[in-house]
Write a protein that holds these residues in place. Structure first.
Motif, PDB file in Angstrom:
ATOM      1  N   TRP A   3       0.874   0.600  -8.273  1.00 21.63           N
ATOM      2  CA  TRP A   3       0.538  -0.681  -8.899  1.00 21.63           C
ATOM      3  C   TRP A   3      -0.956  -0.794  -9.159  1.00 21.63           C
ATOM      4  O   TRP A   3      -1.374  -1.434 -10.122  1.00 21.63           O
ATOM      5  CB  TRP A   3       1.049  -1.853  -8.060  1.00 21.63           C
ATOM      6  CG  TRP A   3       0.393  -2.066  -6.726  1.00 21.63           C
ATOM      7  CD1 TRP A   3       0.805  -1.567  -5.535  1.00 21.63           C
ATOM      8  CD2 TRP A   3      -0.759  -2.859  -6.443  1.00 21.63           C
ATOM      9  NE1 TRP A   3      -0.016  -1.977  -4.524  1.00 21.63           N
ATOM     10  CE2 TRP A   3      -0.984  -2.782  -5.051  1.00 21.63           C
ATOM     11  CE3 TRP A   3      -1.630  -3.622  -7.216  1.00 21.63           C
ATOM     12  CZ2 TRP A   3      -2.047  -3.437  -4.434  1.00 21.63           C
ATOM     13  CZ3 TRP A   3      -2.682  -4.283  -6.594  1.00 21.63           C
ATOM     14  CH2 TRP A   3      -2.883  -4.183  -5.218  1.00 21.63           C
ATOM     15  N   LYS A   4      -1.773  -0.160  -8.326  1.00 18.39           N
ATOM     16  CA  LYS A   4      -3.215  -0.200  -8.558  1.00 18.39           C
ATOM     17  C   LYS A   4      -3.592   0.561  -9.826  1.00 18.39           C
ATOM     18  O   LYS A   4      -4.424   0.103 -10.614  1.00 18.39           O
ATOM     19  CB  LYS A   4      -3.959   0.384  -7.359  1.00 18.39           C
ATOM     20  CG  LYS A   4      -3.926  -0.498  -6.123  1.00 18.39           C
ATOM     21  CD  LYS A   4      -4.824   0.057  -5.040  1.00 18.39           C
ATOM     22  CE  LYS A   4      -4.881  -0.872  -3.850  1.00 18.39           C
ATOM     23  NZ  LYS A   4      -5.792  -0.382  -2.796  1.00 18.39           N
ATOM     24  N   SER A   5      -2.977   1.707 -10.009  1.00 16.30           N
ATOM     25  CA  SER A   5      -3.267   2.477 -11.219  1.00 16.30           C
ATOM     26  C   SER A   5      -2.710   1.790 -12.454  1.00 16.30           C
ATOM     27  O   SER A   5      -3.302   1.855 -13.549  1.00 16.30           O
ATOM     28  CB  SER A   5      -2.695   3.892 -11.096  1.00 16.30           C
ATOM     29  OG  SER A   5      -1.283   3.847 -10.916  1.00 16.30           O
ATOM     30  N   LYS A  27      -6.686 -10.986 -10.860  1.00 16.08           N
ATOM     31  CA  LYS A  27      -6.528 -10.668  -9.435  1.00 16.08           C
ATOM     32  C   LYS A  27      -5.317 -11.357  -8.820  1.00 16.08           C
ATOM     33  O   LYS A  27      -5.282 -11.596  -7.602  1.00 16.08           O
ATOM     34  CB  LYS A  27      -7.784 -11.061  -8.653  1.00 16.08           C
ATOM     35  CG  LYS A  27      -9.065 -10.378  -9.114  1.00 16.08           C
ATOM     36  CD  LYS A  27      -9.061  -8.897  -8.827  1.00 16.08           C
ATOM     37  CE  LYS A  27     -10.395  -8.255  -9.182  1.00 16.08           C
ATOM     38  NZ  LYS A  27     -10.412  -6.802  -8.924  1.00 16.08           N
ATOM     39  N   LEU A  48      -2.591  -1.362 -12.997  1.00 13.16           N
ATOM     40  CA  LEU A  48      -3.434  -2.488 -13.358  1.00 13.16           C
ATOM     41  C   LEU A  48      -4.710  -2.067 -14.086  1.00 13.16           C
ATOM     42  O   LEU A  48      -5.474  -2.919 -14.531  1.00 13.16           O
ATOM     43  CB  LEU A  48      -3.792  -3.302 -12.108  1.00 13.16           C
ATOM     44  CG  LEU A  48      -2.623  -3.980 -11.388  1.00 13.16           C
ATOM     45  CD1 LEU A  48      -3.135  -4.813 -10.226  1.00 13.16           C
ATOM     46  CD2 LEU A  48      -1.823  -4.844 -12.347  1.00 13.16           C
ATOM     47  N   ARG A  49      -4.956  -0.786 -14.177  1.00 12.96           N
ATOM     48  CA  ARG A  49      -6.141  -0.317 -14.884  1.00 12.96           C
ATOM     49  C   ARG A  49      -5.985  -0.402 -16.402  1.00 12.96           C
ATOM     50  O   ARG A  49      -6.972  -0.383 -17.133  1.00 12.96           O
ATOM     51  CB  ARG A  49      -6.450   1.129 -14.489  1.00 12.96           C
ATOM     52  CG  ARG A  49      -6.803   1.290 -13.005  1.00 12.96           C
ATOM     53  CD  ARG A  49      -6.920   2.758 -12.641  1.00 12.96           C
ATOM     54  NE  ARG A  49      -7.151   2.924 -11.212  1.00 12.96           N
ATOM     55  CZ  ARG A  49      -7.110   4.095 -10.574  1.00 12.96           C
ATOM     56  NH1 ARG A  49      -6.855   5.202 -11.267  1.00 12.96           N
ATOM     57  NH2 ARG A  49      -7.319   4.159  -9.274  1.00 12.96           N
ATOM     58  N   ASN A  53       0.881   3.075  -4.178  1.00 10.23           N
ATOM     59  CA  ASN A  53      -0.382   2.775  -4.832  1.00 10.23           C
ATOM     60  C   ASN A  53      -0.278   2.790  -6.350  1.00 10.23           C
ATOM     61  O   ASN A  53      -1.280   2.616  -7.042  1.00 10.23           O
ATOM     62  CB  ASN A  53      -1.456   3.777  -4.386  1.00 10.23           C
ATOM     63  CG  ASN A  53      -1.885   3.532  -2.947  1.00 10.23           C
ATOM     64  OD1 ASN A  53      -1.933   2.390  -2.521  1.00 10.23           O
ATOM     65  ND2 ASN A  53      -2.161   4.599  -2.232  1.00 10.23           N
ATOM     66  N   GLU A 101      -3.460  -9.085  -6.245  1.00  8.51           N
ATOM     67  CA  GLU A 101      -4.249  -8.981  -5.016  1.00  8.51           C
ATOM     68  C   GLU A 101      -4.174 -10.271  -4.211  1.00  8.51           C
ATOM     69  O   GLU A 101      -4.022 -10.253  -2.992  1.00  8.51           O
ATOM     70  CB  GLU A 101      -5.705  -8.659  -5.357  1.00  8.51           C
ATOM     71  CG  GLU A 101      -5.937  -7.250  -5.893  1.00  8.51           C
ATOM     72  CD  GLU A 101      -5.742  -7.143  -7.393  1.00  8.51           C
ATOM     73  OE1 GLU A 101      -6.180  -6.152  -7.979  1.00  8.51           O
ATOM     74  OE2 GLU A 101      -5.123  -8.062  -7.980  1.00  8.51           O
ATOM     75  N   TYR A 134       0.817  -1.209   0.000  1.00  4.59           N
ATOM     76  CA  TYR A 134       0.000   0.000   0.000  1.00  4.59           C
ATOM     77  C   TYR A 134       0.852   1.262   0.000  1.00  4.59           C
ATOM     78  O   TYR A 134       0.367   2.333  -0.294  1.00  4.59           O
ATOM     79  CB  TYR A 134      -0.909   0.021   1.232  1.00  4.59           C
ATOM     80  CG  TYR A 134      -2.177  -0.749   1.049  1.00  4.59           C
ATOM     81  CD1 TYR A 134      -3.166  -0.301   0.192  1.00  4.59           C
ATOM     82  CD2 TYR A 134      -2.394  -1.931   1.747  1.00  4.59           C
ATOM     83  CE1 TYR A 134      -4.337  -0.993   0.028  1.00  4.59           C
ATOM     84  CE2 TYR A 134      -3.570  -2.643   1.592  1.00  4.59           C
ATOM     85  CZ  TYR A 134      -4.542  -2.172   0.739  1.00  4.59           C
ATOM     86  OH  TYR A 134      -5.698  -2.871   0.581  1.00  4.59           O
TER      87      TYR A 134
END
Length: 483
Positions: free
Chosen positions: A152-154, A297, A156-157, A150, A300, A147
């Motif tokens: 990596w979250k963007s 996923k 993965l979009r 962050n 995650e 966390y």
């Protein structure tokens, strides 16, 4: 921190002592003590002395909290988390903010400064520790789980238009230093941990191999656990993974496997969740393990679970209730740990009732009556290597299949070993001759039927039929209505 391992082993022995004590209640001990007292000299034994003698059995309860906290200060985050499940007292002590504050400082801020272990007793008086209960523990878990960045979250979009999976999955996995390890638990309770040997990335999955280690016999193993782990970018002697996220746990007994294939040296067993275990002929000793993980996923699942609980997948719902009009996309890859065998994409596909298969819906990607749709396929095999040997089991491989709905959202994702079955009777009526083989996969969410023909003239397989079948309940749940 040189004594972390030895202290951890010492604490495990203390835990075993607690378990032995709990097996005998204090009431039983008191009865035995009273009988001994009466047989010796009843006048010398009072209720107070009997209770004092009984209390000696549960010696951990007699240790001051300060002593236990000092012991806990030498444990790593994973062990301290496990200790909190022993009993209520350990739960309260193991959630001490001062302990987790020091762990947070050591693990996250060690590049700037490295606090001493004795800070555990001093940290309570500092202003930085006066936070709500569990604050530093939660913060440490979030940092360990990635966390703190962050990005990596963007990342993965951004989707791969060909596969429907995040396009930068492999890059994010490598940047976060995510690896996978397996834990084999023997029937005697002994655990052995094995680190991955190598990986093979496809565009929608990764195959992980474990080829080295002192392997037990497969009939002596009770269960297999697969964890995602985060490792430091630069490993130092004694460094441990900063986090373990359980991806899957399976029992290695006769009720949970099927025969996949064999060659001159090994036999292959197939377990759920894409797990293949190879063992040597004759002695049942494990030779290697392979696991294929779908990209859906995957980051995650490899980061956001705990050591004992996997990450819970969420599923988006579609909106159009006319399920027979949906334009679905099917992406299927046949591969092994060395190379890709077949990759094809079909879009759009439309659901149709499969009345002959019960209450089911079907996607027909290849029609055997249309020769122009037949696809040539390379050699289907599953190669392996270990201990200087390498071989390949014929007519089996890995299959990675992705079904996307009309909104390009994952509807069904599968990564699993598969094998080809030879049939004496002809599966389909074709104009050309050749041995016909069936590749069949099934789980609770769907079925895959692939029909191949081996043409001797070309010494090659041809994929002549491909159908994907879903239970009506799965389709109804996804579209949010009755179909």
């Amino acid at each position: 921190m040189a004594n972390v391992t030895s202290l951890g082993e010492f604490f495990k022995s203390l835990k075993k002592g607690v378990e032995r004590v709990e097996q005998t209640s204090c009431k039983d001990i008191e009865v035995k003590v009273r009988r001994m007292a009466q047989s010796a000299n009843p006048k010398r034994w009072t209720d107070t002395s009997v209770q004092s003698l009984c209390s000696l059995e549960n010696y951990l309860d007699r240790l001051p909290a300060e002593v236990l906290l000092k012991i806990f200060a030498f444990l790593d985050a994973s062990t301290l988390f496990n200790i909190s499940f022993v009993n209520k007292r350990f739960h309260d002590l193991a959630n001490n903010n001062a302990l987790w504050y020091v762990l947070y400082a050591c693990e996250i801020e060690k590049r700037r400064w490295r606090p001493r272990v004795c800070m555990a007793s001093e940290a309570v008086s500092t202003t930085g520790v006066h936070k709500p209960v569990g604050y530093w523990k939660k913060l440490l878990f979030k940092e360990m789980a990635g966390y703190q960045n962050n990005m990596w979250k963007s990342e993965l979009r951004h989707m791969n238009p060909h596969t429907g999976m995040p396009a930068l999955t492999e890059q994010v996995l490598r940047r976060l230093h995510i690896q996978w390890e397996i834990t084999l638990t023997g029937k005697n309770g002994h655990e052995s941990v094995y680190e991955q040997t190598r990986t093979f990335f496809e565009d929608s999955s990764v195959t992980v191999c474990w080829n080295h280690g002192k392997w037990p016999q497969i009939n002596r193993v009770h269960s297999l656990q697969l964890h995602g782990i985060m490792r430091p970018a630069v490993l130092a002697p004694g460094d441990r993974p900063t986090w373990r996220s359980l991806i899957h746990k399976t029992l290695l007994n006769a009720g949970h496997w099927s025969f996949l294939g064999a060659d001159r040296h090994v036999k292959l067993l197939q377990f759920d969740e894409g797990i293949v275990v190879g063992f040597w002929r004759g002695n049942w000793k494990i030779a290697f393990i392979m696991v294929t993980l779908h990209f859906h996923k995957l980051i995650e699942r490899s980061l956001l679970g705990s050591r004992f609980c996997p990450y819970v997948l969420t599923q988006d719902s579609a909106f159009d209730p006319d399920c027979d009009q949906h334009g679905y996309t099917l992406h299927v890859v046949l591969h092994n740990p060395v190379q890709r065998i077949l990759r094809c994409r079909f879009s759009p596909l439309f659901m149709s009732r499969a009345t002959s298969l019960g209450d089911s819906w079907q996607l027909s990607a290849i029609d055997f009556t249309d020769v122009s749709e037949h696809i040539p396929v390379g050699k289907i095999s599953l190669p392996w290597q270990t201990e200087g040997l390498h071989e390949a089991a014929e007519r089996c491989c890995m299959m990675t299949l992705t079904v996307l709905d009309e909104g390009q959202r994952p509807f069904w994702c599968v990564s699993s070993p598969v094998k080809m079955h030879s049939k004496k009777y002809r599966l389909v009526d074709l104009d050309y001759e050749g041995e016909q083989l069936l590749l069949f996969y099934m789980d609770a969410d769907g079925k895959v039927k692939m029909t191949f023909v081996f043409v001797e003239e070309f010494q090659q397989y041809f994929l002549v039929q491909l159908n994907v079948i879903f239970p009506a309940a799965k389709v109804s749940k996804h579209v949010g209505g009755e179909c």
